[in-house]
Design an enzyme around this catalytic site. Structure first.
Site, PDB file in Angstrom:
ATOM      1  CG  ASP A   1      -2.006   1.194   1.273  1.00  0.00           C
ATOM      2  OD1 ASP A   1      -2.663   0.990   0.297  1.00  0.00           O
ATOM      3  OD2 ASP A   1      -1.923   1.919   2.188  1.00  0.00           O
TER       4      ASP A   1
ATOM      5  CD  GLU B   1      -2.248   2.399  -3.917  1.00  0.00           C
ATOM      6  OE1 GLU B   1      -3.100   2.860  -3.858  1.00  0.00           O
ATOM      7  OE2 GLU B   1      -1.500   2.472  -2.675  1.00  0.00           O
TER       8      GLU B   1
HETATM    9  C1  NOJ Z   1      -4.580   2.926  -1.054  1.00  0.00           C
HETATM   10  C2  NOJ Z   1      -5.556   1.895  -0.735  1.00  0.00           C
HETATM   11  O1  NOJ Z   1      -5.808   1.108  -1.796  1.00  0.00           O
HETATM   12  C3  NOJ Z   1      -6.740   2.836  -0.275  1.00  0.00           C
HETATM   13  O2  NOJ Z   1      -7.880   1.998  -0.180  1.00  0.00           O
HETATM   14  C4  NOJ Z   1      -6.368   3.580   1.178  1.00  0.00           C
HETATM   15  O3  NOJ Z   1      -7.540   4.258   1.521  1.00  0.00           O
HETATM   16  C5  NOJ Z   1      -5.162   4.117   1.164  1.00  0.00           C
HETATM   17  N1  NOJ Z   1      -4.138   3.727   0.285  1.00  0.00           N
HETATM   18  C6  NOJ Z   1      -4.525   4.559   2.382  1.00  0.00           C
HETATM   19  O4  NOJ Z   1      -4.076   3.161   2.922  1.00  0.00           O
END
Ligand code: NOJ
Length: 565
Positions: free
Chosen positions: A230, A291
């Site tokens: 993340d 990500e």
């Molecule tokens: C990316 C995640 O996919 C999302 O759902 C989340 O709100 C943010 N990062 C913060 O962790």
């Protein structure tokens, strides 16, 4: 033109008849061409009737994932969490939240998935913890300058009521919250690039580095095959925390932001080198998918150098307009940037943060490029679904890996009329309801035509499903050979059977500006028509089409796979 992708062609696994047990693909490099299914656990399947999906719910549906033909599942955060941000506020990284199940159930899931030939990826959230995490509670109970506070980013304010700098939270508002000081002294502020319930960790503190490696080790030792990371591009902040100088509430810097104070800083790469070394020490090696929202493919490729991460989402198709020429340009850019570092591209159309693509692609008034939140606006859903079917054939023919978001194989649309009182996304809450947020793509899956939550669970789900989803349920689509579900199953099966060169090369065919066409080697020819009129198909036998193909003409918004001559 031939674009050379990364080498390392993975051995294809033998395919049995639908429903049979199968072997996992070879241990090395399986991720380079994998099809991975994202399980948004809250909304996948609820085994106990509390309205939230859970681990046992996933266990009960592993056969569905095997029959779909995917190689692995990625499970969104299932840890203990106050759920201030759908579980991305983790209170304990080494356990399962009680609403989701137990560690024993998680171990059983991993074993059962492996027995079916499915790998299991989890979601690690290293940028921030929950305010309920033991470290943060200790930090609040400790004085400024303490070791406990140094695990987070605490700073004094600039004056009465004034935050340490001008950074903004991605979810809206300032990125700082003040905590009370002792004995009437001014308090410190802590940084939260997301919700205030998600304090940012201090990645300049070696204790943080060591702890997160240990968390990875914990799950790897339980047999987990890898992690989605993340906000991988956000971990390290500029040492001096300088002002940004503008009012950005965005997930990434712009193309000129080489020295953004908190996004995509050069220091993050060292962290991932350490993670890669750990993953490589396992047999079989574990894998990562990042990500990382960065403005260019070249910046993304930096995360994928041979001693760093294996893969990172390429968000091309979440942002690109539905025009053959633009799609081709974006694909070429991604392929060549990845090839330069020897990494495969990781394609995706949707996830739990963006408007579902059946809706995006049906928008009448805008390009389908989207932000975190619903765009609103008039939509032709029939057109969106037609394009979504075509897009699935496009992605599944491309060299690299593909991540599917649960429900896209059913052609589910964004649910835009959820009652405000039921919405839970902090984006909605923090904007005072001005921004719809992401709940609309997180509505529980419909498994059956009827029942209180269309088979999602024995009672109503945490968000209501549209009544029309009865007809989009797995049960309904099983019975319809032309359904989206059957298209996905056929496409994934054909991909495994025909496209052994997917990780290696692609040859473009010139069939006009509105037609995207390429040949994989060895493999198939993909043709996608984004124009408003039918176009002639090139030579080759038709293997699969996303719509009805009459003779040798490909209708608008349709894709076909042909045998390559
Ligand atoms: C990316 C995640 O996919 C999302 O759902 C989340 O709100 C943010 N990062 C913060 O962790």
């Amino acid at each position: 033109m031939i674009l050379r992708g990364a080498g390392g062609v993975a051995a294809r696994r033998p395919r049995g008849p639908e429903g049979s047990v199968r072997r996992m693909r070879g241990t090395h490099g399986w991720w380079r061409t994998a099809v991975v299914y994202q399980v948004y656990i809250r909304s996948f399947c609820d085994s106990d009737g509390d309205g939230l999906g859970d681990v046992d719910g996933i266990r009960g549906r592993l056969g569905y994932l095997r029959d779909l033909g995917v190689d692995a599942l990625w499970v969104n955060p299932w840890y203990p969490s106050p759920q201030a941000d759908g579980g991305y506020d983790v209170a304990d990284y080494r356990d399962i939240g009680p609403t989701f199940g137990t560690l024993e159930a998680a171990k059983a899931l991993i074993a059962e998935a492996h027995a079916l030939g499915l790998r299991v990826l989890l979601d690690v959230v290293p940028n921030h913890t929950s305010v309920a995490h033991a470290w943060f509670r200790e930090a609040l109970a400790s004085p400024p300058g303490s070791t406990a506070r140094d695990r987070y980013v605490f700073r004094p304010g600039r004056g009465a009521g004034e935050a340490p700098n001008d950074w903004r939270s991605v979810f809206g508002g300032p990125a700082w919250r003040e905590v009370p000081g002792a004995d009437g002294e001014p308090g410190e502020w802590y940084l939260h690039l997301f919700a205030p319930e998600q304090p940012d960790l201090n990645w300049r503190n070696p204790e943080v580095t060591a702890e997160m490696l240990d968390v990875l080790r914990f799950w790897f030792d339980l047999g987990v095959d890898g992690f989605r990371i993340d906000v991988a591009h956000g971990l390290v902040k500029h040492e001096d925390l300088p002002d940004l100088g503008r009012d950005d509430e965005v997930l990434m810097g712009g193309p000129g932001d080489e020295d953004h104070p908190h996004w995509d800083r050069p220091e993050v790469h060292e962290i991932f080198r350490g993670w890669r070394a750990l993953a490589d020490a396992y047999d079989p090696p574990r894998v990562f998918v990042a990500e990382a929202w960065v403005p260019t493919s070249d910046r993304l490729a930096q995360y994928l150098r041979p001693d760093e991460l294996h893969s990172a989402f390429d968000f091309t198709f979440i942002r690109a307009p539905w025009r053959a020429a633009a799609l081709r340009e974006a694909i070429e850019r991604s392929l060549s940037a990845h090839a330069r570092v020897g990494a495969p591209v990781t394609w995706t159309l949707s996830n739990h943060d963006v408007v579902r693509h059946a809706t995006r692609l049906g928008r009448l008034d805008a390009d389908p490029a989207t932000a975190l939140t619903a765009l609103g606006g008039p939509t032709d859903l029939a057109r969106g679904r037609r394009r979504a079917r075509a897009a699935a054939l496009l992605l599944l023919a491309l060299p690299g890996a593909v991540y599917l978001y649960q429900g896209e194989e059913l052609g589910l649309e964004e649910v835009e009329d959820l009652p405000d009182a039921l919405r839970q996304d902090p984006v909605f809450v923090r904007s005072g309801g001005a921004v719809a947020g992401r709940d609309g793509c997180r509505v529980p899956l419909p498994w059956t035509r009827s029942g209180p939550s269309l088979g999602f669970g024995p009672s109503r789900g945490w968000l209501p499903q549209p009544t029309s989803w009865s007809g989009r349920s797995v049960e309904a689509q099983e019975a319809d050979p032309d359904s989206m579900l059957h298209l996905y199953r056929r496409a994934i099966r054909l991909r495994q059977a025909h496209m052994t060169g997917l990780d290696s090369e692609l040859q473009w065919l010139e069939l006009g500006d509105d037609v995207l066409a390429f040949r994989t080697t060895p493999g198939v020819t993909l043709v996608l028509n984004t124009s408003a009129a039918a176009v002639p198909l090139p030579p080759g036998d038709l293997l699969l089409a996303s719509g009805v193909v009459d003779g040798a003409a490909l209708p608008p918004d349709t894709a076909a796979w042909l045998t390559s001559p």
